[in-house]
Motif scaffolding. Structure first.
Motif, PDB file in Angstrom:
ATOM      1  N   LYS A   8       2.234  -0.551   6.691  1.00 34.55           N
ATOM      2  CA  LYS A   8       2.360  -0.669   4.907  1.00 34.55           C
ATOM      3  C   LYS A   8       0.984  -0.783   4.323  1.00 34.55           C
ATOM      4  CE  LYS A   8       6.974  -3.103   4.806  1.00 34.55           C
ATOM      5  NZ  LYS A   8       7.622  -3.966   4.762  1.00 34.55           N
ATOM      6  N   THR A   9       0.047  -1.387   4.981  1.00 32.51           N
ATOM      7  CA  THR A   9      -1.191  -1.644   4.431  1.00 32.51           C
ATOM      8  C   THR A   9      -1.932  -0.222   4.303  1.00 32.51           C
ATOM      9  OG1 THR A   9      -1.275  -3.854   5.384  1.00 32.51           O
ATOM     10  CG2 THR A   9      -3.649  -2.967   4.647  1.00 32.51           C
ATOM     11  N   ALA A  11      -0.508   2.496   4.014  1.00 30.77           N
ATOM     12  CA  ALA A  11       0.177   3.332   3.077  1.00 30.77           C
ATOM     13  C   ALA A  11      -0.344   2.929   1.674  1.00 30.77           C
ATOM     14  CB  ALA A  11       1.571   3.020   3.097  1.00 30.77           C
ATOM     15  N   VAL A  12      -0.307   1.770   1.383  1.00 26.24           N
ATOM     16  CA  VAL A  12      -0.860   1.254   0.064  1.00 26.24           C
ATOM     17  C   VAL A  12      -2.350   1.942  -0.167  1.00 26.24           C
ATOM     18  CG1 VAL A  12      -1.495  -0.949  -1.147  1.00 26.24           C
ATOM     19  CG2 VAL A  12       0.662  -0.665   0.084  1.00 26.24           C
ATOM     20  N   ALA A  13      -3.210   1.768   0.991  1.00 22.94           N
ATOM     21  CA  ALA A  13      -4.827   2.307   0.725  1.00 22.94           C
ATOM     22  C   ALA A  13      -4.625   3.649   0.388  1.00 22.94           C
ATOM     23  CB  ALA A  13      -5.348   1.939   2.007  1.00 22.94           C
ATOM     24  N   ILE A  15      -2.299   5.395  -0.985  1.00 26.67           N
ATOM     25  CA  ILE A  15      -1.628   5.821  -2.150  1.00 26.67           C
ATOM     26  C   ILE A  15      -2.750   5.304  -3.324  1.00 26.67           C
ATOM     27  CG2 ILE A  15      -0.082   4.840  -4.003  1.00 26.67           C
ATOM     28  CD1 ILE A  15       2.140   4.665  -1.641  1.00 26.67           C
ATOM     29  N   ALA A  16      -3.599   4.259  -3.005  1.00 26.89           N
ATOM     30  CA  ALA A  16      -4.753   3.693  -3.863  1.00 26.89           C
ATOM     31  C   ALA A  16      -5.959   4.875  -3.969  1.00 26.89           C
ATOM     32  CB  ALA A  16      -5.227   2.559  -3.454  1.00 26.89           C
TER      33      ALA A  16
END
Length: 127
Positions: A8-9, A11-13, A15-16
């Motif tokens: 999840k971390t 994936a968030v990175a 996307i950012a």
């Protein structure tokens, strides 16, 4: 559970970063400005080369002054015609917008230049 948190971390990175690339993807007008400035620099370097003269101080100083004056005048002349140069570059450039970056292909009579635009910057390659 910890592996899922890492995914999840990541994936968030991802996307950012992709979002940042999307919002900083340079537009064609940015490329035209970049390319015209790069062309001015190339023109100055090729037209206004410092002449190799005998190692006499006054001759070396004269060579440096003439080279500096040439570069200054070439830049002034080029900048005054900058609008036309940007139009010329724009009409000979194809942009591939990949959302997170753009690839610009500029065709000149004797060369093709490919430029990658990402994060608000450009990197040019000669084909």
């Amino acid at each position: 559970m910890k592996k899922l948190l890492n995914i999840k971390t990541a994936a968030v990175a991802l996307i950012a970063v992709a979002g940042g690339m999307f919002f900083t993807n340079p537009q064609i007008k940015d490329y035209e400005s970049y390319a015209s400035q790069k062309l001015a620099g190339e023109l100055q370097n090729s037209v206004c080369k410092k002449q190799e003269l005998p190692d006499i101080k006054i001759l070396q100083d004269f060579s440096k002054i003439t080279s500096d004056v040439c570069k200054s005048n070439v830049a002034k002349g080029f900048i005054s015609e900058n609008f036309l140069v940007k139009q010329l570059i724009g009409s000979n450039t194809k942009r591939e917008n990949l959302m997170v970056l753009s690839i610009y292909t500029t065709q000149t009579p004797d060369k093709t230049f490919k430029t990658i635009g990402a994060f608000g910057n450009f990197l040019t390659f000669q084909s």
